[in-house]
Motif scaffolding. Structure first.
Motif, PDB file in Angstrom:
ATOM      1  N   ASP A 120      11.962 168.790  60.106  1.00 46.84           N
ATOM      2  CA  ASP A 120      12.430 167.561  59.036  1.00 46.84           C
ATOM      3  C   ASP A 120      12.796 168.219  57.630  1.00 46.84           C
ATOM      4  OD1 ASP A 120       9.686 167.564  59.023  1.00 46.84           O
ATOM      5  OD2 ASP A 120      10.063 164.926  59.548  1.00 46.84           O
ATOM      6  N   ALA A 121      12.080 169.104  57.166  1.00 49.15           N
ATOM      7  CA  ALA A 121      11.616 169.398  55.735  1.00 49.15           C
ATOM      8  C   ALA A 121      12.962 170.382  55.279  1.00 49.15           C
ATOM      9  CB  ALA A 121      10.904 169.581  55.408  1.00 49.15           C
ATOM     10  N   ASN A 122      14.247 169.724  54.595  1.00 53.84           N
ATOM     11  CA  ASN A 122      15.294 170.424  53.639  1.00 53.84           C
ATOM     12  C   ASN A 122      14.727 170.894  52.509  1.00 53.84           C
ATOM     13  OD1 ASN A 122      17.515 171.652  53.311  1.00 53.84           O
ATOM     14  ND2 ASN A 122      19.066 169.515  52.816  1.00 53.84           N
ATOM     15  N   LEU A 123      14.731 171.775  53.008  1.00 50.89           N
ATOM     16  CA  LEU A 123      14.019 172.866  51.454  1.00 50.89           C
ATOM     17  C   LEU A 123      14.819 173.360  50.229  1.00 50.89           C
ATOM     18  CD1 LEU A 123      11.053 174.843  53.247  1.00 50.89           C
ATOM     19  CD2 LEU A 123      11.289 172.270  52.269  1.00 50.89           C
ATOM     20  N   GLY A 124      16.493 173.018  50.627  1.00 50.75           N
ATOM     21  CA  GLY A 124      17.281 173.521  49.721  1.00 50.75           C
ATOM     22  C   GLY A 124      17.629 175.231  49.759  1.00 50.75           C
ATOM     23  N   SER A 125      18.715 175.329  48.849  1.00 49.68           N
ATOM     24  CA  SER A 125      19.195 176.630  49.412  1.00 49.68           C
ATOM     25  C   SER A 125      18.023 177.979  47.758  1.00 49.68           C
ATOM     26  CB  SER A 125      20.109 177.308  48.377  1.00 49.68           C
ATOM     27  OG  SER A 125      20.169 176.505  47.146  1.00 49.68           O
ATOM     28  N   PHE A 126      18.284 178.629  48.581  1.00 43.49           N
ATOM     29  CA  PHE A 126      17.449 179.925  47.877  1.00 43.49           C
ATOM     30  C   PHE A 126      18.448 181.091  47.676  1.00 43.49           C
ATOM     31  CE2 PHE A 126      14.435 177.507  49.858  1.00 43.49           C
ATOM     32  CZ  PHE A 126      13.012 178.223  48.986  1.00 43.49           C
ATOM     33  N   ASP A 127      18.655 181.892  46.700  1.00 39.98           N
ATOM     34  CA  ASP A 127      19.098 182.764  46.335  1.00 39.98           C
ATOM     35  C   ASP A 127      19.197 184.536  46.790  1.00 39.98           C
ATOM     36  OD1 ASP A 127      20.445 181.318  44.100  1.00 39.98           O
ATOM     37  OD2 ASP A 127      19.276 182.389  42.535  1.00 39.98           O
ATOM     38  N   SER A 128      17.673 184.925  47.205  1.00 43.56           N
ATOM     39  CA  SER A 128      17.732 185.845  48.555  1.00 43.56           C
ATOM     40  C   SER A 128      16.739 185.364  49.184  1.00 43.56           C
ATOM     41  CB  SER A 128      16.654 187.203  47.039  1.00 43.56           C
ATOM     42  OG  SER A 128      15.514 187.055  46.560  1.00 43.56           O
ATOM     43  N   CYS A 129      17.115 186.316  50.657  1.00 46.38           N
ATOM     44  CA  CYS A 129      16.576 185.982  51.477  1.00 46.38           C
ATOM     45  C   CYS A 129      16.249 187.326  52.408  1.00 46.38           C
ATOM     46  CB  CYS A 129      17.029 185.508  52.475  1.00 46.38           C
ATOM     47  SG  CYS A 129      16.205 185.243  54.247  1.00 46.38           S
ATOM     48  N   ASP A 130      14.553 187.810  52.207  1.00 44.48           N
ATOM     49  CA  ASP A 130      13.905 189.624  52.675  1.00 44.48           C
ATOM     50  C   ASP A 130      13.027 189.510  53.838  1.00 44.48           C
ATOM     51  OD1 ASP A 130      13.539 192.193  52.674  1.00 44.48           O
ATOM     52  OD2 ASP A 130      11.777 191.926  50.652  1.00 44.48           O
ATOM     53  N   GLY A 131      13.288 190.051  54.358  1.00 38.99           N
ATOM     54  CA  GLY A 131      11.844 190.619  55.630  1.00 38.99           C
ATOM     55  C   GLY A 131      12.630 189.212  57.240  1.00 38.99           C
ATOM     56  N   LEU A 132      13.726 189.113  57.181  1.00 37.97           N
ATOM     57  CA  LEU A 132      14.385 189.089  58.316  1.00 37.97           C
ATOM     58  C   LEU A 132      14.430 189.997  59.115  1.00 37.97           C
ATOM     59  CD1 LEU A 132      17.180 186.568  57.929  1.00 37.97           C
ATOM     60  CD2 LEU A 132      14.958 186.461  59.534  1.00 37.97           C
ATOM     61  N   GLY A 133      13.207 190.274  60.391  1.00 37.70           N
ATOM     62  CA  GLY A 133      13.356 192.059  60.341  1.00 37.70           C
ATOM     63  C   GLY A 133      12.467 191.946  61.727  1.00 37.70           C
ATOM     64  N   LEU A 134      12.628 192.618  62.780  1.00 39.42           N
ATOM     65  CA  LEU A 134      11.487 192.961  64.023  1.00 39.42           C
ATOM     66  C   LEU A 134      11.077 194.616  63.848  1.00 39.42           C
ATOM     67  CD1 LEU A 134      11.813 193.659  66.751  1.00 39.42           C
ATOM     68  CD2 LEU A 134      13.488 191.863  66.582  1.00 39.42           C
ATOM     69  N   GLU A 135       9.714 195.158  64.249  1.00 45.07           N
ATOM     70  CA  GLU A 135       9.153 195.884  64.258  1.00 45.07           C
ATOM     71  C   GLU A 135       8.042 196.552  65.927  1.00 45.07           C
ATOM     72  OE1 GLU A 135       6.634 199.421  63.046  1.00 45.07           O
ATOM     73  OE2 GLU A 135       6.701 197.790  61.945  1.00 45.07           O
ATOM     74  N   VAL A 136       9.245 196.857  66.624  1.00 40.75           N
ATOM     75  CA  VAL A 136       8.521 197.017  68.251  1.00 40.75           C
ATOM     76  C   VAL A 136       7.311 198.265  67.895  1.00 40.75           C
ATOM     77  CG1 VAL A 136       8.851 198.396  70.791  1.00 40.75           C
ATOM     78  CG2 VAL A 136      10.947 197.468  68.774  1.00 40.75           C
ATOM     79  N   VAL A 137       6.192 198.244  67.966  1.00 42.33           N
ATOM     80  CA  VAL A 137       4.953 199.202  68.249  1.00 42.33           C
ATOM     81  C   VAL A 137       5.027 199.195  69.295  1.00 42.33           C
ATOM     82  CG1 VAL A 137       3.135 199.227  67.630  1.00 42.33           C
ATOM     83  CG2 VAL A 137       3.997 197.166  66.542  1.00 42.33           C
ATOM     84  N   MET A 138       4.931 201.213  68.709  1.00 48.17           N
ATOM     85  CA  MET A 138       5.476 202.119  70.019  1.00 48.17           C
ATOM     86  C   MET A 138       3.788 202.499  69.771  1.00 48.17           C
ATOM     87  SD  MET A 138       8.218 201.845  71.362  1.00 48.17           S
ATOM     88  CE  MET A 138       8.722 203.194  72.075  1.00 48.17           C
ATOM     89  N   GLU A 139       3.506 202.743  70.840  1.00 50.09           N
ATOM     90  CA  GLU A 139       2.364 203.756  71.148  1.00 50.09           C
ATOM     91  C   GLU A 139       2.275 205.289  71.693  1.00 50.09           C
ATOM     92  OE1 GLU A 139      -1.783 203.389  74.844  1.00 50.09           O
ATOM     93  OE2 GLU A 139      -1.199 201.769  73.343  1.00 50.09           O
ATOM     94  N   THR A 140       1.391 206.362  71.365  1.00 46.85           N
ATOM     95  CA  THR A 140       1.901 207.520  72.297  1.00 46.85           C
ATOM     96  C   THR A 140       1.304 207.736  73.296  1.00 46.85           C
ATOM     97  OG1 THR A 140       1.111 208.991  69.948  1.00 46.85           O
ATOM     98  CG2 THR A 140       3.200 208.376  69.978  1.00 46.85           C
ATOM     99  N   ARG A 141       1.579 208.320  73.849  1.00 46.35           N
ATOM    100  CA  ARG A 141       0.301 208.744  75.009  1.00 46.35           C
ATOM    101  C   ARG A 141       1.184 210.205  75.218  1.00 46.35           C
ATOM    102  NH1 ARG A 141      -3.625 206.211  76.976  1.00 46.35           N
ATOM    103  NH2 ARG A 141      -3.347 203.663  76.424  1.00 46.35           N
ATOM    104  N   GLU A 142       0.369 212.108  75.416  1.00 48.73           N
ATOM    105  CA  GLU A 142       0.076 213.319  75.307  1.00 48.73           C
ATOM    106  C   GLU A 142       0.344 212.721  77.293  1.00 48.73           C
ATOM    107  OE1 GLU A 142      -1.350 215.656  72.574  1.00 48.73           O
ATOM    108  OE2 GLU A 142      -0.583 214.381  70.954  1.00 48.73           O
ATOM    109  N   GLU A 143       1.294 214.193  77.333  1.00 50.23           N
ATOM    110  CA  GLU A 143       0.341 214.104  79.209  1.00 50.23           C
ATOM    111  C   GLU A 143       0.125 215.432  79.363  1.00 50.23           C
ATOM    112  OE1 GLU A 143       1.915 213.867  83.039  1.00 50.23           O
ATOM    113  OE2 GLU A 143       3.801 213.116  81.558  1.00 50.23           O
ATOM    114  N   GLY A 144      -0.696 215.665  79.734  1.00 56.49           N
ATOM    115  CA  GLY A 144      -1.572 217.185  80.340  1.00 56.49           C
ATOM    116  C   GLY A 144      -0.685 217.644  81.186  1.00 56.49           C
TER     117      GLY A 144
END
Length: 145
Positions: free
Chosen positions: A20-44
Motif C-alpha cells: 500500500d506504499a506508493n514511493l513515487g517515481s525513480f529515474d533509473s532502475c537497475d538489477g531487474l534480472g535473474l541467473e540460473v545457477v549451474m552445477e557442472t558434473r564430469e562423467e568418467g
C-alpha cells in the motif's frame, strides 16, 4: 517490413509501489534480472563433455535511483515500518514514458528493503542530490499476479 522498435520509448521513469506504499517515481532502475545457477558434473570416460545441471535461480537486488524530492519522505516512512520487524511484501515497478504512458511493469514477490542511501551534501559540490533505494526479492509474479 515494419520496424517493431519504431514506437519504443526513448526515456522512461519507474513508478514504484510496495503493497500500500506508493514511493513515487525513480529515474533509473537497475538489477531487474535473474541467473540460473549451474552445477557442472564430469562423467568418467566422457572426456569430450561436461554436464551442466541447473540447480536454482538467483534473483538480483533491484536498485532505484532519483534526485531527492518530496517523495523522499515516502521512502523514509516506508522504512520506518520495519523498526519493529520485517515482513515480506509485493512490489510493482512500472516503466512509463515521460508523458506518463505505461510501457510495461514487473511484479516482485517477497520484497524486503536492503538499503537506502541519501545524498552526499557539501557546499563545494554542484552535483544533484541523489538517493538510492535497494530492494531484495524472491522472484517475479506472473502478469495476473
Amino acid at each position: 517490413m515494419a520496424d517493431d522498435n519504431a514506437d519504443a520509448p526513448v526515456a522512461v521513469c519507474f513508478f514504484v509501489k510496495i503493497d500500500d506504499a506508493n514511493l513515487g517515481s525513480f529515474d533509473s532502475c537497475d538489477g531487474l534480472g535473474l541467473e540460473v545457477v549451474m552445477e557442472t558434473r564430469e562423467e568418467g570416460g566422457q572426456n569430450g563433455m561436461v554436464w551442466q545441471l541447473p540447480t536454482r535461480i538467483k534473483w538480483s537486488n533491484v536498485k532505484l535511483t532519483r534526485p531527492v524530492s518530496p517523495d523522499t519522505q515516502k521512502v523514509l516512512q516506508y522504512f520506518s515500518k520495519y523498526a519493529s520487524g520485517f515482513k515480506r511484501q509485493t512490489a510493482v515497478i512500472e516503466a512509463r514514458t515521460l508523458d506518463g504512458k505505461a510501457v510495461t511493469k514487473w511484479s516482485l514477490s517477497g520484497v524486503l528493503p536492503v538499503k537506502w542511501s541519501g545524498p552526499q551534501l557539501g557546499m563545494d559540490s554542484n552535483k544533484i542530490a541523489m538517493e538510492t533505494l535497494e530492494l531484495s526479492h524472491q522472484g517475479f509474479l506472473n502478469a495476473a499476479g
